[in-house]
Design a protein around this motif. Structure first.
Motif, short mmCIF file in Angstrom:
data_model
loop_
_atom_site.label_atom_id
_atom_site.label_comp_id
_atom_site.label_asym_id
_atom_site.label_seq_id
_atom_site.Cartn_x
_atom_site.Cartn_y
_atom_site.Cartn_z
N SER A 24 0.83 -1.21 0.00
CA SER A 24 0.00 0.00 0.00
C SER A 24 0.86 1.25 0.00
CB SER A 24 -0.92 0.01 1.23
OG SER A 24 -1.75 -1.14 1.25
N GLN B 170 1.74 1.64 -3.67
CA GLN B 170 0.61 1.63 -4.59
C GLN B 170 -0.20 2.93 -4.51
OE1 GLN B 170 -1.85 -1.82 -4.07
NE2 GLN B 170 -0.32 -3.23 -4.88
N VAL B 171 -0.44 3.41 -3.29
CA VAL B 171 -1.29 4.59 -3.13
C VAL B 171 -0.71 5.82 -3.81
CG1 VAL B 171 -2.27 6.19 -1.44
CG2 VAL B 171 -2.41 3.73 -1.05
N VAL C 104 -2.61 7.53 -7.06
CA VAL C 104 -3.08 8.92 -6.96
C VAL C 104 -2.35 9.81 -7.97
CG1 VAL C 104 -3.22 10.93 -5.45
CG2 VAL C 104 -3.77 8.67 -4.55
N LYS D 94 -7.03 0.25 -11.20
CA LYS D 94 -7.29 0.77 -9.86
C LYS D 94 -7.47 2.28 -9.83
CE LYS D 94 -4.59 -2.93 -7.75
NZ LYS D 94 -3.38 -3.29 -6.99
N SER D 95 -7.10 2.96 -10.92
CA SER D 95 -7.17 4.43 -10.95
C SER D 95 -8.46 4.97 -11.54
CB SER D 95 -5.98 4.98 -11.75
OG SER D 95 -4.76 4.50 -11.23
N GLU E 249 -10.63 7.20 -9.15
CA GLU E 249 -9.85 8.39 -8.78
C GLU E 249 -9.75 9.37 -9.94
OE1 GLU E 249 -9.19 5.35 -8.11
OE2 GLU E 249 -8.33 5.07 -6.12
N ASN F 114 -8.96 10.94 -2.56
CA ASN F 114 -8.52 9.85 -3.43
C ASN F 114 -7.44 8.99 -2.76
OD1 ASN F 114 -10.16 10.04 -5.67
ND2 ASN F 114 -8.89 11.57 -6.66
N ALA F 115 -6.59 9.62 -1.96
CA ALA F 115 -5.57 8.86 -1.25
C ALA F 115 -6.21 7.89 -0.26
CB ALA F 115 -4.60 9.80 -0.53
N ALA G 297 -7.85 5.12 -2.32
CA ALA G 297 -6.85 4.18 -2.83
C ALA G 297 -6.25 3.34 -1.70
CB ALA G 297 -5.73 4.95 -3.55
N LEU G 298 -6.14 3.94 -0.52
CA LEU G 298 -5.61 3.21 0.63
C LEU G 298 -6.55 2.07 1.03
CD1 LEU G 298 -3.15 3.38 2.52
CD2 LEU G 298 -4.57 4.72 4.08
N SER H 73 -6.48 -0.66 -1.60
CA SER H 73 -5.29 -1.51 -1.55
C SER H 73 -5.37 -2.51 -0.39
CB SER H 73 -4.03 -0.65 -1.38
OG SER H 73 -4.02 0.00 -0.12
#
Length: 300
Positions: free
Chosen positions: A100, A103-104, A108, A188-189, A192, A237-238, A241-242, A245
């Motif tokens: 994570s 990835q995060v 982002v 995954k984006s 976001e 978004n962070a 995404a967290l 993940s």
């Protein structure tokens, strides 16, 4: 004034009489309609979220099997103690948080970059926006099958980097997962990108006109106007995404949970899996809370 007072009194008397005769008022009808719409969601929340949540807490204190989830042997906190003492579980959780960690920021940053590009006016802009949002429309099972067939893995990119530099520098930093999973990062984006695109469109044009009159370049406009204005969306978004993940199917903890609940030896450790999931969830919530507390100063 006297006529208005009399009119109000007459309406109150009529409302009281209507209630006495069992006539449902407009406000009550609206409340009943709202209740009818809420009841299906409430039933679904209780049956599919609350009941499994309570059941998972109970299972974490028992040694049980899939055929006897409501029974089993009560062992107290033994499952939690085993997870804390066993270095394998700690290493798996640590690897999950390390994944994570890289990835995060990548997700982002990539989302913001793509959103800035998609905000520009160019032919076929709508089609490109749809392409980047397709993974959200497609079912997760379909996307998992595609990535299972190495459709989303661009391993040739990693090979080119290795041949060009002599050693895979990106793999050394990010553990080898970034250069070979470009398709996964794009998948995954998607959400976001949509959020950033909406945030960029909300920035007033007059701000860009002011800094342009002062002689600011596009790069300076981004850092001094765009980024400060959309900073709440960057944090949003962070966090998204967290969380994504933490619950991703490729997460090491998710793989360990699958292993515990479907052991090849025929013995399934559902109590251990439930205890691990609760420990992992509490650590994830603590991480998100710390992130919110740290970034709250940035919003000011």
């Amino acid at each position: 004034m006297s006529k208005n007072v009399k009119t109000v009194k007459i309406k109150k008397i009529q409302a009281q009489q209507a209630n006495n005769y069992g006539v449902v008022s407009f406000e009550r009808k609206r409340n009943l309609e709202g209740l009818l719409f809420v009841i299906p969601w409430l039933i679904g929340f209780i049956w599919f979220v609350l009941v499994p949540l309570v059941l998972s807490i109970r299972i974490s204190f028992f040694k049980t099997t899939l055929a006897d989830l409501y029974g089993g042997d009560f062992i107290g906190f033994n499952n939690y103690v085993e997870i804390i003492q066993n270095p394998r579980y700690g290493e798996t959780i640590w690897n999950s948080f390390l994944n994570s960690l890289y990835q995060v920021p990548v997700v982002v940053g990539f989302s913001l970059f793509v959103a800035v590009l998609l905000k520009q006016k160019f032919p076929g802009r709508t089609a490109f926006r749809v392409v980047f949002f397709i993974p959200v429309i497609l079912a997760g099972v379909i996307m998992s099958y595609l990535f299972g067939q190495d459709v989303g893995s661009v391993s040739v990119f990693s090979s080119l980097l290795t041949e060009a530099t002599g050693n895979n520098f990106i793999a050394m930093i990010f553990g080898g997962g970034l250069s070979s999973q470009i398709g996964s990062i794009m998948w995954k984006s998607s959400v976001e990108i949509l959020i950033f695109l909406a945030a960029l469109q909300s920035v007033p044009d007059i701000l860009y006109e002011v800094v342009e009159l002062d002689g600011a370049t596009a790069w300076e406009s981004f850092w001094h106007v765009t980024l400060p204005y959309i900073s709440p969306f960057v944090i949003l978004n962070a966090i998204y995404a967290l969380v994504d993940s933490f619950v991703d199917s490729s997460n090491p903890v998710m793989g360990l949970l699958t292993e515990l609940t479907s052991s090849a030896s025929g013995e399934s450790y559902y109590g251990m899996a439930s205890a691990l999931s609760w420990i992992y969830m509490l650590l994830a919530l603590l991480t998100i809370l710390l992130f919110v507390l740290i970034t709250r100063r940035w919003l000011k």
